[in-house]
Design a protein around this motif. Structure first.
Motif, PDB file in Angstrom:
ATOM      1  N   GLN A 192       5.473  -5.084  -3.950  1.00 57.59           N
ATOM      2  CA  GLN A 192       3.894  -4.493  -3.713  1.00 57.59           C
ATOM      3  C   GLN A 192       3.845  -4.701  -2.157  1.00 57.59           C
ATOM      4  OE1 GLN A 192       1.466  -3.146  -5.779  1.00 57.59           O
ATOM      5  NE2 GLN A 192       0.541  -2.977  -3.855  1.00 57.59           N
ATOM      6  N   ALA A 193       3.331  -3.593  -1.409  1.00 56.03           N
ATOM      7  CA  ALA A 193       3.043  -3.809  -0.112  1.00 56.03           C
ATOM      8  C   ALA A 193       1.796  -4.405   0.279  1.00 56.03           C
ATOM      9  CB  ALA A 193       2.943  -2.197   0.380  1.00 56.03           C
ATOM     10  N   ASN A 194       1.693  -5.132   1.387  1.00 56.17           N
ATOM     11  CA  ASN A 194       0.521  -5.806   1.855  1.00 56.17           C
ATOM     12  C   ASN A 194      -0.186  -4.563   2.931  1.00 56.17           C
ATOM     13  OD1 ASN A 194       1.099  -8.500   0.999  1.00 56.17           O
ATOM     14  ND2 ASN A 194       2.727  -8.420   2.337  1.00 56.17           N
ATOM     15  N   LYS A 195      -1.316  -4.294   2.590  1.00 56.07           N
ATOM     16  CA  LYS A 195      -2.072  -2.982   3.202  1.00 56.07           C
ATOM     17  C   LYS A 195      -3.205  -3.785   4.019  1.00 56.07           C
ATOM     18  CE  LYS A 195      -0.239  -0.001  -0.012  1.00 56.07           C
ATOM     19  NZ  LYS A 195      -0.598   0.623  -1.217  1.00 56.07           N
ATOM     20  N   TYR A 196      -3.605  -3.708   5.236  1.00 55.01           N
ATOM     21  CA  TYR A 196      -4.452  -4.191   5.932  1.00 55.01           C
ATOM     22  C   TYR A 196      -5.208  -3.239   6.603  1.00 55.01           C
ATOM     23  CZ  TYR A 196      -1.911  -8.571   4.894  1.00 55.01           C
ATOM     24  OH  TYR A 196      -1.257  -9.601   4.172  1.00 55.01           O
ATOM     25  N   ILE A 220       1.082  -2.323   7.359  1.00 53.85           N
ATOM     26  CA  ILE A 220       1.527  -2.327   6.194  1.00 53.85           C
ATOM     27  C   ILE A 220       2.755  -3.258   6.111  1.00 53.85           C
ATOM     28  CG2 ILE A 220       2.767  -0.844   4.439  1.00 53.85           C
ATOM     29  CD1 ILE A 220       1.073   1.466   5.154  1.00 53.85           C
ATOM     30  N   SER A 221       2.942  -4.420   5.375  1.00 53.33           N
ATOM     31  CA  SER A 221       4.185  -5.212   5.416  1.00 53.33           C
ATOM     32  C   SER A 221       4.536  -5.437   3.919  1.00 53.33           C
ATOM     33  CB  SER A 221       3.747  -6.420   6.083  1.00 53.33           C
ATOM     34  OG  SER A 221       2.575  -7.238   5.621  1.00 53.33           O
ATOM     35  N   TYR A 222       5.784  -5.813   3.938  1.00 51.85           N
ATOM     36  CA  TYR A 222       6.327  -6.513   2.602  1.00 51.85           C
ATOM     37  C   TYR A 222       6.656  -7.960   2.858  1.00 51.85           C
ATOM     38  CZ  TYR A 222       6.216  -1.843   0.903  1.00 51.85           C
ATOM     39  OH  TYR A 222       6.092  -0.441   0.599  1.00 51.85           O
ATOM     40  N   ASN A 223       6.678  -8.825   1.958  1.00 52.52           N
ATOM     41  CA  ASN A 223       6.839 -10.191   1.887  1.00 52.52           C
ATOM     42  C   ASN A 223       8.303 -10.354   1.712  1.00 52.52           C
ATOM     43  OD1 ASN A 223       4.376 -10.928   2.832  1.00 52.52           O
ATOM     44  ND2 ASN A 223       3.758 -11.482   0.723  1.00 52.52           N
ATOM     45  N   SER A 231       7.242 -11.592   6.648  1.00 55.01           N
ATOM     46  CA  SER A 231       6.523 -10.311   6.549  1.00 55.01           C
ATOM     47  C   SER A 231       7.373  -9.437   7.186  1.00 55.01           C
ATOM     48  CB  SER A 231       5.199 -10.247   6.458  1.00 55.01           C
ATOM     49  OG  SER A 231       4.691 -10.309   7.701  1.00 55.01           O
ATOM     50  N   GLY A 242       7.011  -5.469   8.692  1.00 51.76           N
ATOM     51  CA  GLY A 242       5.983  -4.172   8.583  1.00 51.76           C
ATOM     52  C   GLY A 242       5.966  -3.440   9.926  1.00 51.76           C
TER      53      GLY A 242
END
Length: 104
Positions: free
Chosen positions: A13-17, A23-26, A36, A38
């Protein structure tokens, strides 16, 4: 600067800010640490930190102003900067910025 991480788990699941401007991935490591990976699209953003962080720039160029500072510093590929816990930083990008954020 390492070109890859070995023997890790990646959260799908992407982190979207900031409405998708970041956009980043853990990436989770066996020792319990997390990073992360991104991109930041061209924008001016303010990030808040909980834990200390090191931002490693992989590609692109950005200007950064740490909390309490009046001066901006420019960073490019192969460079990094540190942010303290419970702090913030402003970042400006005019091109796609690739990064790794090291937590802790």
């Amino acid at each position: 600067m390492s070109k890859q991480f070995n023997q890790v788990s990646v959260v799908k699941q992407a982190n979207k800010y900031f409405d998708g401007k970041c956009i980043s991935y853990n990436v989770l490591f066996a020792d319990g640490s997390k990073k992360s990976v991104g991109v930041i699209f061209p924008s001016s953003l303010t990030f808040n930190t909980g834990a200390p962080e090191v931002m490693e720039i992989l590609g692109g160029v950005c200007k950064v102003r740490l909390a309490g500072a009046s001066e901006w510093t420019t960073y490019g590929a192969g460079q990094s900067f540190s942010i303290g816990a419970n702090s913030s930083f402003d970042i400006e990008t005019v091109e796609l910025l690739d990064y790794v954020c090291h937590f802790g």
